[in-house]
Design a protein around this motif. Structure first.
Motif, short mmCIF file in Angstrom:
data_model
loop_
_atom_site.label_atom_id
_atom_site.label_comp_id
_atom_site.label_asym_id
_atom_site.label_seq_id
_atom_site.Cartn_x
_atom_site.Cartn_y
_atom_site.Cartn_z
N ASP A 287 1.35 -19.39 19.23
CA ASP A 287 2.55 -18.90 18.55
C ASP A 287 3.12 -17.71 19.32
O ASP A 287 2.39 -17.05 20.08
CB ASP A 287 2.23 -18.50 17.11
CG ASP A 287 3.47 -18.52 16.22
OD1 ASP A 287 4.57 -18.89 16.72
OD2 ASP A 287 3.36 -18.17 15.04
N GLU A 288 4.40 -17.47 19.09
CA GLU A 288 5.05 -16.28 19.64
C GLU A 288 6.01 -15.74 18.59
O GLU A 288 6.59 -16.51 17.83
CB GLU A 288 5.87 -16.64 20.89
CG GLU A 288 5.03 -17.07 22.06
CD GLU A 288 5.85 -17.52 23.26
OE1 GLU A 288 5.53 -17.11 24.37
OE2 GLU A 288 6.82 -18.29 23.08
N SER A 289 6.15 -14.41 18.58
CA SER A 289 7.13 -13.79 17.67
C SER A 289 7.93 -12.77 18.45
O SER A 289 7.46 -12.24 19.46
CB SER A 289 6.45 -13.00 16.56
OG SER A 289 5.66 -13.82 15.78
N GLU B 219 7.70 -8.56 21.85
CA GLU B 219 7.22 -9.94 21.75
C GLU B 219 5.72 -9.93 21.47
O GLU B 219 5.00 -9.08 21.99
CB GLU B 219 7.47 -10.70 23.06
CG GLU B 219 8.94 -10.94 23.31
CD GLU B 219 9.20 -11.81 24.55
OE1 GLU B 219 8.24 -12.37 25.11
OE2 GLU B 219 10.37 -11.91 24.92
N LYS C 112 7.60 -20.95 22.87
CA LYS C 112 7.95 -21.01 21.44
C LYS C 112 9.27 -20.28 21.19
O LYS C 112 10.11 -20.75 20.42
CB LYS C 112 6.86 -20.36 20.57
CG LYS C 112 5.47 -20.89 20.81
CD LYS C 112 5.27 -22.23 20.17
CE LYS C 112 3.85 -22.73 20.42
NZ LYS C 112 3.64 -24.12 20.06
N LEU C 113 9.42 -19.12 21.83
CA LEU C 113 10.65 -18.33 21.63
C LEU C 113 11.86 -19.09 22.18
O LEU C 113 12.94 -19.05 21.61
CB LEU C 113 10.51 -16.96 22.30
CG LEU C 113 9.42 -16.06 21.73
CD1 LEU C 113 9.30 -14.77 22.52
CD2 LEU C 113 9.70 -15.74 20.26
N ALA D 39 12.15 -22.32 22.36
CA ALA D 39 12.46 -23.44 21.46
C ALA D 39 13.20 -22.95 20.22
O ALA D 39 14.13 -23.60 19.74
CB ALA D 39 11.18 -24.16 21.07
N GLN D 40 12.82 -21.77 19.73
CA GLN D 40 13.47 -21.21 18.50
C GLN D 40 14.84 -20.62 18.79
O GLN D 40 15.77 -20.81 18.03
CB GLN D 40 12.65 -20.04 17.98
CG GLN D 40 11.50 -20.35 17.11
CD GLN D 40 10.68 -19.06 16.89
OE1 GLN D 40 11.11 -17.95 17.20
NE2 GLN D 40 9.50 -19.24 16.36
N ARG D 41 14.92 -19.84 19.85
CA ARG D 41 16.14 -19.11 20.25
C ARG D 41 16.83 -18.44 19.08
O ARG D 41 17.95 -18.81 18.71
CB ARG D 41 17.13 -20.05 20.94
CG ARG D 41 16.57 -20.66 22.19
CD ARG D 41 17.59 -21.42 22.96
NE ARG D 41 16.91 -22.23 23.96
CZ ARG D 41 17.48 -22.72 25.03
NH1 ARG D 41 18.76 -22.52 25.25
NH2 ARG D 41 16.78 -23.42 25.89
N ASN D 42 16.16 -17.47 18.47
CA ASN D 42 16.82 -16.79 17.35
C ASN D 42 17.75 -15.68 17.86
O ASN D 42 17.84 -15.44 19.07
CB ASN D 42 15.79 -16.30 16.32
CG ASN D 42 14.91 -15.20 16.86
OD1 ASN D 42 15.24 -14.58 17.87
ND2 ASN D 42 13.80 -14.97 16.22
N PHE E 26 16.29 -13.03 20.14
CA PHE E 26 16.01 -13.58 21.48
C PHE E 26 17.26 -13.45 22.35
O PHE E 26 17.20 -12.96 23.48
CB PHE E 26 15.58 -15.05 21.31
CG PHE E 26 15.41 -15.81 22.60
CD1 PHE E 26 14.18 -15.83 23.25
CD2 PHE E 26 16.47 -16.53 23.15
CE1 PHE E 26 14.01 -16.55 24.44
CE2 PHE E 26 16.31 -17.25 24.32
CZ PHE E 26 15.08 -17.26 24.97
N TYR F 217 25.52 -18.48 18.31
CA TYR F 217 25.67 -17.57 17.19
C TYR F 217 27.05 -16.96 17.19
O TYR F 217 27.66 -16.82 18.24
CB TYR F 217 24.60 -16.47 17.25
CG TYR F 217 23.25 -17.00 16.86
CD1 TYR F 217 22.86 -17.02 15.51
CD2 TYR F 217 22.39 -17.52 17.82
CE1 TYR F 217 21.63 -17.55 15.15
CE2 TYR F 217 21.16 -18.04 17.45
CZ TYR F 217 20.78 -18.05 16.12
OH TYR F 217 19.58 -18.57 15.75
#
Ligand code: SAM
Length: 235
Positions: A143-145, A155, A178-179, A181-184, A187, A235
């Motif tokens: 996992d990554e946050s 991170e 993971k980051l 793939a999420q691209r929030n 990020f 966004y």
């Protein structure tokens, strides 16, 4: 009654990756807030707080004493994983230092990792070094946050031991699989700021008397990846 330890959101998120009943080392523990918090919340957990510097080690011991946690948390002086015996812990936390130092600590202490199946890292910079070490040493990124606190974006990268680690492309090592793939939103904020920094660095390198062409082209390649990723910003 002793008061509850309050952790920063960054360390709270790091701590959240430890399992119940963790038996772990926190390397570069400074005040030992993280191991003390975990062991205060979970009486089945035990920890070793490793520190290479005497000042932070004594702060760690003070925290352990203050919260009556001597039975659960032990502070030890030493460089990286050298504070550990063989097979002593099952998880390792290394937070709040650069990715290249984290990589060096893991590399130099490989012989202490045979019983370790989970490594939780929070590199302040150069995260790529940690991902690369994981990939080369039988750890997959579980996992990554990404989080922002006090104006910094951090991170967290969690590695889990596997028989055959997944190969990561250079791009995945840079952004985090993971980051990426999420691209929030955070990020995108981070990589926009990295883009600006990298443009400045490349321009300074191009104006230098002795140009390191190889490094310039490596940075230009990274800039290309960053711009490609940012173009996907919806966004
Ligand atoms: C910025 S603090 C981070 C403290 C805490 N882990 C956190 O995330 O808030 C980094 C700590 O790592 C320690 N440190 C640096 N290199 C180390 C090494 N090779 N082995 C053990 N500790 C180290 C420093 O003395 C310092 O206390």
């Amino acid at each position: 009654m002793t008061e509850d330890i309050k952790l920063s959101n960054r360390l709270l998120l790091v701590a959240s990756y430890l399992p119940k009943g963790a038996n772990f080392a926190d390397i570069g523990s400074d005040h030992a807030y993280l191991p003390c918090f975990v062991c205060q919340q979970d009486p089945t957990a035990t920890a070793i707080a490793g520190e290479v510097n005497v000042g932070p080690l004594s702060s760690a011991q003070e925290t352990i004493n203050k919260y009556n946690l001597n039975e659960y948390v032990e502070a030890r002086l030493g460089d990286g994983l050298s504070v550990l015996q063989q097979n002593e812990v099952n998880q390792v936390v290394i937070a709040g230092m650069g990715g290249s130092l984290i990589r060096t600590i893991l590399e130099n202490g490989k012989d202490k990792l045979s019983s370790v199946n989970l490594i939780i890292t929070q590199p302040n910079v150069d995260e790529k070094n940690v991902r690369n070490w994981f990939m080369e040493n039988h750890f997959n990124i579980q996992d990554e946050s990404i989080l922002e606190e006090n104006g910094h974006i951090y991170e967290i990268i969690v590695g889990i031991r596997v028989n055959n680690a997944t190969t990561l492309s250079e791009k995945e090592q840079l952004f985090g699989p993971k980051l990426l793939a999420q691209r929030n939103e955070l990020f995108y904020k981070k990589w926009e700021s990295e883009r600006v920094k990298l443009i400045r660095v490349i321009s300074q390198m191009q104006n230098a008397k002795n140009q390191d062409r190889e490094k310039i082209s490596k940075f230009q390649e990274q800039l290309g990846w960053i711009e490609e990723v940012l173009e996907d910003d919806h966004y």
